[in-house]
Enzyme design. Sequence first.
Site, PDB file in Angstrom:
ATOM      1  N   GLU A 128       0.843  -1.209   0.000  1.00 42.72           N
ATOM      2  CA  GLU A 128       0.000   0.000   0.000  1.00 42.72           C
ATOM      3  C   GLU A 128       0.873   1.252   0.000  1.00 42.72           C
ATOM      4  O   GLU A 128       0.562   2.251  -0.668  1.00 42.72           O
ATOM      5  CB  GLU A 128      -0.937  -0.034   1.220  1.00 42.72           C
ATOM      6  N   THR A 180      -4.242   8.816  -5.321  1.00 45.44           N
ATOM      7  CA  THR A 180      -4.404   8.923  -3.869  1.00 45.44           C
ATOM      8  C   THR A 180      -3.366   9.877  -3.290  1.00 45.44           C
ATOM      9  O   THR A 180      -3.675  10.689  -2.408  1.00 45.44           O
ATOM     10  CB  THR A 180      -4.272   7.528  -3.223  1.00 45.44           C
TER      11      THR A 180
HETATM   12  N1  HSE Z   1      -8.140   6.772   3.641  1.00 45.50           N
HETATM   13  C1  HSE Z   1      -7.439   6.875   2.400  1.00 45.50           C
HETATM   14  C2  HSE Z   1      -7.649   8.258   1.815  1.00 45.50           C
HETATM   15  C3  HSE Z   1      -7.958   5.832   1.465  1.00 45.50           C
HETATM   16  O1  HSE Z   1      -8.791   8.733   1.857  1.00 45.50           O
HETATM   17  O2  HSE Z   1      -6.690   8.875   1.353  1.00 45.50           O
HETATM   18  C4  HSE Z   1      -7.313   5.885   0.112  1.00 45.50           C
HETATM   19  O3  HSE Z   1      -6.952   4.623  -0.279  1.00 45.50           O
END
Ligand code: HSE
Length: 305
Positions: A128, A180
Amino acid sequence: MQSIKVKSPATLSNLCCGFDILGMALEIPFDIIELKWREEPGISITHLDDFNLPTDPEKNIAGVALQAMIDQLDYKHGFDIIIEKKIKPGSGIGSSAASAAGIVVAANHLFENRFTKNELVSFAMEGEVLASGSRHADNLAPCIYGGLVLIRDTATLDIIELKTPPLYITIVHPQIEIKTSYARKILPKEIPLKSAVVQWANVAGLVTGFLHSDYKLIGRSLQDIIVEPVRSKLIPGFDLVKKNCLDAGVLGGGISGSGPSLFMLSENEAVAKAAESEMKAVYSNLGIDFKTYVSTVSTNGVEVF
Ligand code: HSE
């Protein structure tokens, strides 16, 4: 056992107010990952999809996660990994987590379940980190544990399994790209205490709503006043999808993970399907390609196929 095939599900993270701390595993869509033991050391990766993901194990999420596990073992042999991704990378429904979680659960079966679920989350976290550049477990943990989970503390992986009443989840994935890493970079580093109070009241309300099967409380608590106002600007059609789905009777919803997918939770399938029609109408009118799913909660997470 010399080979194993698993299905590794999509996951919904954040659930509006629970940024980085709440996540839920979905029945669909899911990736299919096959892992085969081999005599020679090293990891080979084959993709049975068109996403053009790296096959170099050091640059591949599944390769990195598997290597993190192997590094803990006195293991001299190798593995062949065959991945059929059905969860599009960059969709916001846990595509990278499905690769990382799926491979470590599969390998754990071949290693006769010698690792705990929390250890699996920590191996998968290495994958991740490669994908998003940050350590968050709100997709990985539900993928490995199944159901709805709270990550009370990411550093120590204090993961709590929660219950949910029956739920239907409608997802729309407009085919635009949001990384992200970028969706995290644009978030405020500090927030006013007043906003924090609203946000943690909603998190507590949401968790209580799930535990007590109180659909109305779930609906009232599906609010995000901190992250959504910033990220929703990156997603065309966001406000209209949300308004039309609420009018169609969903409990609530918002951005799935870091987007661009949007999700809505419903008490019954008819409303979930009505929300799907609303989503389709919005993106058809905007001329943006999209994909939709109506799913239930996966209670098992990654499963042997
Ligand atoms: N919690 C994370 C975000 C999830 O919102 O950036 C993204 O994979």
